[in-house]
Design a protein around this motif. Sequence first.
Motif, PDB file in Angstrom:
ATOM      1  N   PHE A 119      64.470  21.641   0.663  1.00 21.11           N
ATOM      2  CA  PHE A 119      64.680  22.359   1.854  1.00 21.11           C
ATOM      3  C   PHE A 119      63.488  23.410   2.234  1.00 21.11           C
ATOM      4  CE2 PHE A 119      65.470  26.021   4.781  1.00 21.11           C
ATOM      5  CZ  PHE A 119      65.887  25.072   6.092  1.00 21.11           C
ATOM      6  N   PRO A 120      62.846  23.358   2.838  1.00 20.89           N
ATOM      7  CA  PRO A 120      62.870  22.610   4.459  1.00 20.89           C
ATOM      8  C   PRO A 120      62.508  21.108   4.138  1.00 20.89           C
ATOM      9  CG  PRO A 120      60.935  23.972   4.408  1.00 20.89           C
ATOM     10  CD  PRO A 120      61.507  24.231   3.103  1.00 20.89           C
ATOM     11  N   ARG A 121      63.109  20.486   5.149  1.00 23.36           N
ATOM     12  CA  ARG A 121      63.075  18.790   5.265  1.00 23.36           C
ATOM     13  C   ARG A 121      62.065  18.399   6.348  1.00 23.36           C
ATOM     14  NH1 ARG A 121      67.506  15.583   2.455  1.00 23.36           N
ATOM     15  NH2 ARG A 121      68.294  17.068   0.797  1.00 23.36           N
ATOM     16  N   THR A 122      61.837  19.300   7.235  1.00 18.02           N
ATOM     17  CA  THR A 122      60.989  18.965   8.469  1.00 18.02           C
ATOM     18  C   THR A 122      60.181  20.034   8.696  1.00 18.02           C
ATOM     19  OG1 THR A 122      62.612  19.953   9.797  1.00 18.02           O
ATOM     20  CG2 THR A 122      62.998  17.750   9.362  1.00 18.02           C
ATOM     21  N   ARG A 123      59.223  19.727   9.600  1.00 21.71           N
ATOM     22  CA  ARG A 123      58.053  20.769   9.998  1.00 21.71           C
ATOM     23  C   ARG A 123      58.851  21.836  10.607  1.00 21.71           C
ATOM     24  NH1 ARG A 123      51.870  20.691  10.863  1.00 21.71           N
ATOM     25  NH2 ARG A 123      51.592  22.757  11.861  1.00 21.71           N
ATOM     26  N   PRO A 124      59.634  21.422  11.631  1.00 21.53           N
ATOM     27  CA  PRO A 124      60.351  22.590  12.600  1.00 21.53           C
ATOM     28  C   PRO A 124      61.063  23.408  11.430  1.00 21.53           C
ATOM     29  CG  PRO A 124      60.521  20.567  13.626  1.00 21.53           C
ATOM     30  CD  PRO A 124      59.738  20.453  12.219  1.00 21.53           C
ATOM     31  N   GLN A 125      61.785  22.876  10.683  1.00 22.73           N
ATOM     32  CA  GLN A 125      62.332  23.883   9.576  1.00 22.73           C
ATOM     33  C   GLN A 125      61.439  24.592   8.876  1.00 22.73           C
ATOM     34  OE1 GLN A 125      64.550  21.191   6.951  1.00 22.73           O
ATOM     35  NE2 GLN A 125      66.307  20.847   8.260  1.00 22.73           N
ATOM     36  N   ALA A 126      60.333  24.123   8.492  1.00 22.42           N
ATOM     37  CA  ALA A 126      59.392  25.066   7.632  1.00 22.42           C
ATOM     38  C   ALA A 126      58.703  26.191   8.412  1.00 22.42           C
ATOM     39  CB  ALA A 126      58.219  24.080   7.157  1.00 22.42           C
ATOM     40  N   GLU A 127      58.507  25.669   9.760  1.00 22.48           N
ATOM     41  CA  GLU A 127      57.731  26.648  10.699  1.00 22.48           C
ATOM     42  C   GLU A 127      59.211  27.888  11.012  1.00 22.48           C
ATOM     43  OE1 GLU A 127      57.280  24.243  13.903  1.00 22.48           O
ATOM     44  OE2 GLU A 127      55.002  23.792  13.186  1.00 22.48           O
ATOM     45  N   ASP A 132      55.082  31.200  -1.396  1.00 22.94           N
ATOM     46  CA  ASP A 132      53.909  31.106  -2.286  1.00 22.94           C
ATOM     47  C   ASP A 132      53.376  29.843  -2.788  1.00 22.94           C
ATOM     48  OD1 ASP A 132      54.061  34.097  -2.522  1.00 22.94           O
ATOM     49  OD2 ASP A 132      55.364  34.073  -3.986  1.00 22.94           O
ATOM     50  N   LEU A 133      54.211  28.976  -2.496  1.00 24.01           N
ATOM     51  CA  LEU A 133      53.865  27.562  -3.264  1.00 24.01           C
ATOM     52  C   LEU A 133      54.711  26.518  -2.943  1.00 24.01           C
ATOM     53  CD1 LEU A 133      52.177  25.970  -5.585  1.00 24.01           C
ATOM     54  CD2 LEU A 133      53.699  26.963  -7.182  1.00 24.01           C
ATOM     55  N   VAL A 134      54.368  25.370  -2.478  1.00 17.77           N
ATOM     56  CA  VAL A 134      55.029  24.218  -2.198  1.00 17.77           C
ATOM     57  C   VAL A 134      54.475  23.007  -2.975  1.00 17.77           C
ATOM     58  CG1 VAL A 134      55.781  22.480  -0.645  1.00 17.77           C
ATOM     59  CG2 VAL A 134      55.472  24.768   0.064  1.00 17.77           C
ATOM     60  N   LEU A 135      55.732  22.146  -3.886  1.00 23.99           N
ATOM     61  CA  LEU A 135      55.329  21.223  -4.847  1.00 23.99           C
ATOM     62  C   LEU A 135      55.824  20.115  -4.007  1.00 23.99           C
ATOM     63  CD1 LEU A 135      56.421  22.705  -8.258  1.00 23.99           C
ATOM     64  CD2 LEU A 135      53.983  22.991  -7.050  1.00 23.99           C
ATOM     65  N   LEU A 150      55.306  17.998   7.547  1.00 26.33           N
ATOM     66  CA  LEU A 150      55.865  19.071   6.888  1.00 26.33           C
ATOM     67  C   LEU A 150      54.552  19.202   5.769  1.00 26.33           C
ATOM     68  CD1 LEU A 150      58.182  20.887   5.725  1.00 26.33           C
ATOM     69  CD2 LEU A 150      58.857  19.054   4.113  1.00 26.33           C
ATOM     70  N   LYS A 151      54.293  18.184   4.912  1.00 24.40           N
ATOM     71  CA  LYS A 151      53.144  18.502   3.986  1.00 24.40           C
ATOM     72  C   LYS A 151      51.971  19.078   4.695  1.00 24.40           C
ATOM     73  CE  LYS A 151      53.916  14.300   1.920  1.00 24.40           C
ATOM     74  NZ  LYS A 151      53.740  13.419   1.032  1.00 24.40           N
ATOM     75  N   GLY A 152      51.597  18.520   5.823  1.00 24.29           N
ATOM     76  CA  GLY A 152      50.454  18.911   6.748  1.00 24.29           C
ATOM     77  C   GLY A 152      50.530  20.272   6.998  1.00 24.29           C
ATOM     78  N   PHE A 153      51.894  21.104   7.177  1.00 25.16           N
ATOM     79  CA  PHE A 153      51.981  22.436   7.718  1.00 25.16           C
ATOM     80  C   PHE A 153      51.746  23.145   6.371  1.00 25.16           C
ATOM     81  CE2 PHE A 153      55.027  26.102   7.638  1.00 25.16           C
ATOM     82  CZ  PHE A 153      54.446  26.715   8.750  1.00 25.16           C
ATOM     83  N   TYR A 154      52.333  22.928   5.337  1.00 25.01           N
ATOM     84  CA  TYR A 154      51.834  23.500   3.952  1.00 25.01           C
ATOM     85  C   TYR A 154      50.486  23.294   3.345  1.00 25.01           C
ATOM     86  CZ  TYR A 154      56.679  24.856   3.898  1.00 25.01           C
ATOM     87  OH  TYR A 154      58.149  25.352   4.082  1.00 25.01           O
ATOM     88  N   ARG A 155      50.001  22.041   3.649  1.00 22.88           N
ATOM     89  CA  ARG A 155      48.451  21.850   3.471  1.00 22.88           C
ATOM     90  C   ARG A 155      47.649  23.007   4.163  1.00 22.88           C
ATOM     91  NH1 ARG A 155      48.560  16.744   4.320  1.00 22.88           N
ATOM     92  NH2 ARG A 155      49.248  16.211   2.134  1.00 22.88           N
ATOM     93  N   ASP A 156      48.042  22.799   5.538  1.00 25.44           N
ATOM     94  CA  ASP A 156      47.055  23.986   6.423  1.00 25.44           C
ATOM     95  C   ASP A 156      47.262  25.381   5.984  1.00 25.44           C
ATOM     96  OD1 ASP A 156      46.358  21.731   7.722  1.00 25.44           O
ATOM     97  OD2 ASP A 156      47.625  22.060   9.557  1.00 25.44           O
TER      98      ASP A 156
END
Length: 187
Positions: free
Chosen positions: A56-64, A73-76, A147-153
Amino acid sequence: MNTVFTQKEIGEPGELGIAAQKYMKAGKLVPDDVMVNLIASELAGLKTSPWLLDGFPRTRPQAEAVHQHEKLDLVLSLEVPDEVIIDRIKGRWTHLPSGRIYHTEFNPPQVSGVDDVTGEQLVQREDDKPESVKQRLDQYAVNTGPLKGFYRDLGILQEFHGTESNEIWPRVHNYLKSHLTALSGPF
Protein backbone atom coordinates in the motif's frame (compact mmCIF):
# COMPACT_ATOMS: atom_id res chain seq x y z
CA MET A 1 2.23 -3.35 7.10
CA ASN A 2 -1.12 -1.91 6.11
CA THR A 3 -2.57 -5.35 6.70
CA VAL A 4 -1.48 -5.16 10.34
CA PHE A 5 -3.01 -1.72 10.70
CA THR A 6 -6.23 -2.78 9.03
CA GLN A 7 -6.57 -5.94 11.10
CA LYS A 8 -5.92 -4.01 14.31
CA GLU A 9 -8.53 -1.41 13.47
CA ILE A 10 -11.02 -4.07 12.41
CA GLY A 11 -10.33 -6.18 15.51
CA GLU A 12 -11.20 -3.19 17.68
CA PRO A 13 -13.36 -1.37 15.18
CA GLY A 14 -13.67 2.34 15.34
CA GLU A 15 -15.51 4.28 12.69
CA LEU A 16 -12.89 3.53 10.02
CA GLY A 17 -12.70 -0.16 10.93
CA ILE A 18 -16.47 -0.54 10.74
CA ALA A 19 -16.46 1.11 7.31
CA ALA A 20 -13.67 -1.20 6.08
CA GLN A 21 -15.37 -4.25 7.58
CA LYS A 22 -18.57 -3.51 5.67
CA TYR A 23 -16.76 -3.71 2.33
CA MET A 24 -14.67 -6.76 3.20
CA LYS A 25 -17.67 -8.74 4.43
CA ALA A 26 -19.33 -8.03 1.09
CA GLY A 27 -16.22 -9.32 -0.71
CA LYS A 28 -15.42 -5.88 -2.11
CA LEU A 29 -12.26 -3.83 -2.16
CA VAL A 30 -12.13 -1.16 0.51
CA PRO A 31 -12.42 2.24 -1.28
CA ASP A 32 -9.38 4.48 -1.46
CA ASP A 33 -10.69 7.16 0.90
CA VAL A 34 -11.43 4.62 3.64
CA MET A 35 -8.03 2.90 3.22
CA VAL A 36 -6.10 6.16 3.12
CA ASN A 37 -7.84 7.49 6.22
CA LEU A 38 -7.31 4.17 8.01
CA ILE A 39 -3.58 4.16 7.21
CA ALA A 40 -3.15 7.88 7.90
CA SER A 41 -4.78 7.55 11.33
CA GLU A 42 -2.37 4.76 12.25
CA LEU A 43 0.67 6.61 10.91
CA ALA A 44 -0.30 9.70 12.90
CA GLY A 45 0.28 7.68 16.06
CA LEU A 46 3.76 6.64 14.92
CA LYS A 47 5.35 10.07 14.59
CA THR A 48 8.46 9.07 16.57
CA SER A 49 8.76 5.52 15.25
CA PRO A 50 9.87 4.23 11.89
CA TRP A 51 7.22 2.41 9.87
CA LEU A 52 6.82 0.35 6.73
CA LEU A 53 3.91 0.03 4.32
CA ASP A 54 3.83 -3.26 2.42
CA GLY A 55 1.53 -3.40 -0.59
CA PHE A 56 0.00 0.00 0.00
CA PRO A 57 -0.54 2.37 -1.67
CA ARG A 58 -1.47 0.39 -4.79
CA THR A 59 -2.54 3.25 -7.05
CA ARG A 60 -1.36 6.78 -7.80
CA PRO A 61 -4.49 8.38 -6.28
CA GLN A 62 -3.84 6.44 -3.04
CA ALA A 63 -0.18 7.56 -3.10
CA GLU A 64 -1.13 11.18 -3.66
CA ALA A 65 -3.66 11.02 -0.81
CA VAL A 66 -1.15 9.41 1.58
CA HIS A 67 1.42 12.03 0.56
CA GLN A 68 -0.96 14.72 1.81
CA HIS A 69 -0.79 13.11 5.29
CA GLU A 70 2.72 11.66 5.45
CA LYS A 71 5.86 12.01 3.35
CA LEU A 72 7.61 8.74 2.55
CA ASP A 73 11.40 8.56 2.70
CA LEU A 74 11.78 5.65 0.35
CA VAL A 75 9.80 3.35 -1.95
CA LEU A 76 11.12 -0.05 -3.03
CA SER A 77 9.82 -1.89 -6.06
CA LEU A 78 10.79 -5.51 -6.69
CA GLU A 79 10.74 -6.03 -10.44
CA VAL A 80 10.26 -9.68 -11.39
CA PRO A 81 9.30 -10.69 -14.95
CA ASP A 82 5.66 -11.75 -15.34
CA GLU A 83 6.70 -15.11 -16.79
CA VAL A 84 8.64 -15.95 -13.62
CA ILE A 85 5.69 -15.04 -11.41
CA ILE A 86 3.27 -17.06 -13.55
CA ASP A 87 5.60 -20.09 -13.53
CA ARG A 88 5.89 -19.96 -9.74
CA ILE A 89 2.19 -19.56 -9.05
CA LYS A 90 0.92 -22.09 -11.57
CA GLY A 91 2.76 -24.83 -9.67
CA ARG A 92 0.79 -24.15 -6.48
CA TRP A 93 -1.79 -26.75 -5.43
CA THR A 94 -3.95 -26.60 -2.31
CA HIS A 95 -5.67 -29.00 0.05
CA LEU A 96 -8.76 -26.89 0.58
CA PRO A 97 -10.04 -28.33 3.90
CA SER A 98 -6.73 -27.72 5.70
CA GLY A 99 -5.26 -24.89 3.63
CA ARG A 100 -2.02 -26.85 3.11
CA ILE A 101 -0.19 -25.60 0.05
CA TYR A 102 2.08 -27.65 -2.14
CA HIS A 103 4.17 -26.66 -5.13
CA THR A 104 5.07 -28.98 -7.97
CA GLU A 105 8.69 -27.75 -7.93
CA PHE A 106 9.45 -26.33 -4.47
CA ASN A 107 7.28 -28.43 -2.13
CA PRO A 108 5.73 -31.33 -4.05
CA PRO A 109 3.35 -33.78 -2.38
CA GLN A 110 4.64 -37.34 -1.95
CA VAL A 111 2.05 -38.48 -4.53
CA SER A 112 1.25 -36.04 -7.32
CA GLY A 113 -2.12 -34.36 -6.80
CA VAL A 114 -2.72 -35.92 -3.36
CA ASP A 115 -2.50 -34.36 0.11
CA ASP A 116 0.29 -36.00 2.17
CA VAL A 117 -1.77 -36.05 5.38
CA THR A 118 -5.28 -37.04 4.32
CA GLY A 119 -4.81 -38.62 0.89
CA GLU A 120 -7.47 -36.28 -0.49
CA GLN A 121 -7.22 -34.60 -3.88
CA LEU A 122 -5.39 -31.30 -4.22
CA VAL A 123 -6.88 -28.52 -6.31
CA GLN A 124 -5.46 -25.62 -8.21
CA ARG A 125 -7.40 -22.55 -7.15
CA GLU A 126 -8.84 -20.43 -9.95
CA ASP A 127 -6.65 -17.48 -8.97
CA ASP A 128 -3.51 -19.69 -9.25
CA LYS A 129 -4.20 -20.65 -12.87
CA PRO A 130 -1.88 -19.00 -15.42
CA GLU A 131 -4.64 -17.04 -17.19
CA SER A 132 -5.88 -15.62 -13.85
CA VAL A 133 -2.38 -14.68 -12.75
CA LYS A 134 -1.69 -13.00 -16.10
CA GLN A 135 -4.90 -10.99 -15.80
CA ARG A 136 -3.97 -9.82 -12.28
CA LEU A 137 -0.45 -8.93 -13.41
CA ASP A 138 -1.82 -6.90 -16.31
CA GLN A 139 -4.06 -4.96 -13.92
CA TYR A 140 -1.14 -4.56 -11.51
CA ALA A 141 0.96 -3.02 -14.30
CA VAL A 142 -1.85 -0.59 -15.20
CA ASN A 143 -2.04 0.54 -11.55
CA THR A 144 1.66 0.56 -10.67
CA GLY A 145 2.96 2.34 -13.77
CA PRO A 146 1.52 5.71 -12.69
CA LEU A 147 2.25 4.87 -9.03
CA LYS A 148 5.94 4.28 -9.74
CA GLY A 149 5.99 7.42 -11.89
CA PHE A 150 4.71 9.45 -8.93
CA TYR A 151 7.44 8.14 -6.63
CA ARG A 152 10.09 8.39 -9.36
CA ASP A 153 9.18 12.08 -9.79
CA LEU A 154 9.59 12.56 -6.03
CA GLY A 155 13.04 10.96 -6.27
CA ILE A 156 12.31 8.24 -3.71
CA LEU A 157 11.74 5.15 -5.90
CA GLN A 158 14.38 2.44 -5.88
CA GLU A 159 13.80 -0.53 -8.23
CA PHE A 160 15.40 -3.96 -7.84
CA HIS A 161 15.29 -6.32 -10.82
CA GLY A 162 15.73 -10.08 -10.65
CA THR A 163 14.10 -13.48 -10.80
CA GLU A 164 14.85 -15.01 -7.39
CA SER A 165 14.79 -13.88 -3.78
CA ASN A 166 18.43 -14.81 -3.20
CA GLU A 167 19.33 -12.58 -6.15
CA ILE A 168 17.23 -9.56 -5.16
CA TRP A 169 17.36 -9.63 -1.34
CA PRO A 170 21.13 -8.99 -0.94
CA ARG A 171 20.82 -5.84 -3.08
CA VAL A 172 17.73 -4.69 -1.15
CA HIS A 173 19.47 -5.38 2.17
CA ASN A 174 22.62 -3.48 1.18
CA TYR A 175 20.59 -0.55 -0.10
CA LEU A 176 18.48 -0.40 3.06
CA LYS A 177 21.55 -0.73 5.24
CA SER A 178 23.23 2.25 3.60
CA HIS A 179 20.04 4.31 3.20
CA LEU A 180 18.64 3.75 6.68
CA THR A 181 22.02 4.23 8.34
CA ALA A 182 22.29 7.60 6.61
CA LEU A 183 18.82 8.54 7.88
CA SER A 184 18.82 7.27 11.43
CA GLY A 185 21.89 5.28 12.46
CA PRO A 186 22.90 1.60 12.25
CA PHE A 187 20.61 -0.84 10.48
